[in-house]
Design an enzyme around this catalytic site. Structure first.
Site, mmCIF file in Angstrom:
data_model
loop_
_atom_site.group_PDB
_atom_site.id
_atom_site.type_symbol
_atom_site.label_atom_id
_atom_site.label_comp_id
_atom_site.label_asym_id
_atom_site.label_seq_id
_atom_site.Cartn_x
_atom_site.Cartn_y
_atom_site.Cartn_z
ATOM 1 N N LYS A 85 0.815 -1.223 0.000
ATOM 2 C CA LYS A 85 0.000 0.000 0.000
ATOM 3 C C LYS A 85 0.844 1.267 0.000
ATOM 4 O O LYS A 85 0.379 2.338 0.380
ATOM 5 C CB LYS A 85 -0.976 0.027 1.195
ATOM 6 C CG LYS A 85 -1.876 -1.193 1.299
ATOM 7 C CD LYS A 85 -2.529 -1.556 -0.020
ATOM 8 C CE LYS A 85 -3.419 -0.464 -0.582
ATOM 9 N NZ LYS A 85 -3.902 -0.770 -1.949
ATOM 10 N N ARG A 105 2.479 -0.916 -7.234
ATOM 11 C CA ARG A 105 1.938 -1.148 -8.577
ATOM 12 C C ARG A 105 2.083 0.095 -9.440
ATOM 13 O O ARG A 105 2.479 0.017 -10.612
ATOM 14 C CB ARG A 105 0.467 -1.574 -8.484
ATOM 15 C CG ARG A 105 -0.259 -1.674 -9.837
ATOM 16 C CD ARG A 105 0.409 -2.605 -10.819
ATOM 17 N NE ARG A 105 0.511 -3.968 -10.327
ATOM 18 C CZ ARG A 105 1.099 -4.954 -10.995
ATOM 19 N NH1 ARG A 105 1.666 -4.723 -12.175
ATOM 20 N NH2 ARG A 105 1.167 -6.168 -10.485
ATOM 21 N N SER A 126 -4.718 2.649 4.801
ATOM 22 C CA SER A 126 -4.915 2.151 3.441
ATOM 23 C C SER A 126 -4.867 0.624 3.415
ATOM 24 O O SER A 126 -5.656 -0.033 2.721
ATOM 25 C CB SER A 126 -3.848 2.725 2.508
ATOM 26 O OG SER A 126 -4.025 2.260 1.197
ATOM 27 N N TYR A 130 -2.765 10.363 -11.598
ATOM 28 C CA TYR A 130 -2.113 10.398 -12.906
ATOM 29 C C TYR A 130 -2.277 9.064 -13.638
ATOM 30 O O TYR A 130 -2.235 7.993 -13.036
ATOM 31 C CB TYR A 130 -0.627 10.722 -12.755
ATOM 32 C CG TYR A 130 -0.356 12.196 -12.590
ATOM 33 C CD1 TYR A 130 -0.059 13.004 -13.680
ATOM 34 C CD2 TYR A 130 -0.415 12.786 -11.329
ATOM 35 C CE1 TYR A 130 0.176 14.357 -13.529
ATOM 36 C CE2 TYR A 130 -0.183 14.140 -11.163
ATOM 37 C CZ TYR A 130 0.117 14.925 -12.268
ATOM 38 O OH TYR A 130 0.334 16.266 -12.114
ATOM 39 N N GLY A 159 -6.776 4.056 -5.203
ATOM 40 C CA GLY A 159 -7.379 5.303 -4.751
ATOM 41 C C GLY A 159 -8.677 5.101 -3.987
ATOM 42 O O GLY A 159 -9.604 5.898 -4.096
#
EC number: 2.8.2.-
Length: 345
Positions: free
Chosen positions: A99, A103, A190, A292, A309
């Site tokens: 987290k 990725r 998260s 982004y 997100g």
């Protein structure tokens, strides 16, 4: 009459000949200009003067299209041989943290034409069953690449798994290691949010974050809770430093990668000894997604999965304060060891 026909024929032949010669001259000139504009073999272009550490920089469309076919298994052994493709052990690994943005970092680095990523987490070094299959099994899990490209994989469980540093060291003691971190309390929440979502999909109940993060008997931070332990970055890093010098690590600011990715990616390019190729053109903000996305070329764009997100649940402010106070001394030590300071509370 015959004389006029012969004259007319000669005139037509002259015109046709002139046109043919003119066309030939145009083609010669055109080919010459193309030769000057681009190399005859663009996949053999180089970053710098020959004789130095050279990495072929292939055209993005060529690389993406051809390697995609090989990854799908749509290639024969003869095609692999002809294109000089190999499955290489990684020269760099994103070892964590969970987290933190592993990725996103991997996908963004894949914008660089000299980088080839392993699409899936391999979990070779942290999984005893996989590790027992041997290094060749691991190699076969890597994507096809050109000999001078860098293969990168990411498995964030590596960072916190005790056996992993020694296992990676035995494979390659000079490998480059990437760690991407976020503010520890935010990362822990998260982490919790991802697990919570999985429970909800299965219609299962789950404790609130506050109950997991704080020991109800002592009212102190529960260090047995995995989400909390993972955020104590310095404890895990110290175990890695028994095998690797700090110079082989690069710390990526996961919070900055979300809001301002290009400077972070440029630092990674430098760490990996790659020429700067990722530019602002490759990154565009998607207002709908809130982060982004990636632009490989004029026709191929990519955003991260919709699971990225996630909205975090509201957490009691006193618990957040307690966690930040708990992490503070560990953060200070992490800054000291890595030489990189963050604006964490």
């Amino acid at each position: 009459m015959l004389f006029k026909q012969q004259a007319l024929l000669r005139q037509k032949l002259f015109v046709l000949g002139s046109l043919a010669i003119g066309s030939l001259l145009y083609l010669v000139a055109r080919v010459g200009s193309l030769d000057r504009l681009q190399p005859l073999c663009p996949i053999d272009s180089r970053f710098g003067p020959r004789g130095q550490d050279e990495i072929p920089l292939r055209a993005l469309q060529f690389k993406r299209g051809l390697l995609h076919e090989f990854r799908k298994g749509n290639a024969t052994k003869e095609q692999i041989r002809l294109h000089n493709l190999v499955q290489q052990l990684p020269k760099a690994i994103i070892i964590g943290v969970r987290k933190g943005g592993t990725r996103a970092l991997l996908e963004m680095l894949n914008l660089h034409p000299a980088v080839v990523k392993a699409s899936q987490e391999i979990h070779f070094f942290d999984n005893d069953e996989n590790y027992a299959k041997g290094i060749e099994w691991y190699r076969k899990k890597m994507p096809f690449s050109y000999p001078h490209q860098i293969t990168i994989e990411k498995s964030p469980a590596y960072f916190i798994t005790e056996e992993v540093p020694e296992r990676i060291y035995k494979m390659n003691s000079s490998i480059k290691l990437l760690i991407i971190v976020r503010e520890p309390t935010t990362r822990a929440i998260s982490d919790y949010t991802q697990v919570l979502e999985g429970k909800e999909r299965k219609n299962k109940t789950y404790y609130k974050f506050e109950k997991l993060a704080i020991d109800p008997n002592t009212c102190e931070v529960n260090t047995k809770y995995k989400a909390v332990r993972t955020s104590i970055y310095t404890k895990h890093l110290e175990r890695w430093l028994k095998y690797f010098p700090i110079e082989q690590f690069h710390i990526v600011d996961g919070d900055r990668l979300i809001t301002e990715p290009l400077p972070e990616l440029q630092l990674v390019e430098k760490f990996l000894n790659l020429p700067p190729r990722i530019s602002q053109y490759n990154l565009y903000f998607n207002a709908t997604r809130g982060f982004y996305c990636l632009r490989f070329n004029i026709v191929f764009n990519k955003c991260l999965a919709g699971s990225k997100g996630r909205i975090h649940p509201e957490v009691d402010s006193s618990v957040i304060t307690k966690l930040r106070k708990f992490f503070h001394p560990f953060n200070q030590k992490f800054y000291q060891i890595t030489g990189r300071t963050f604006n964490w509370p």
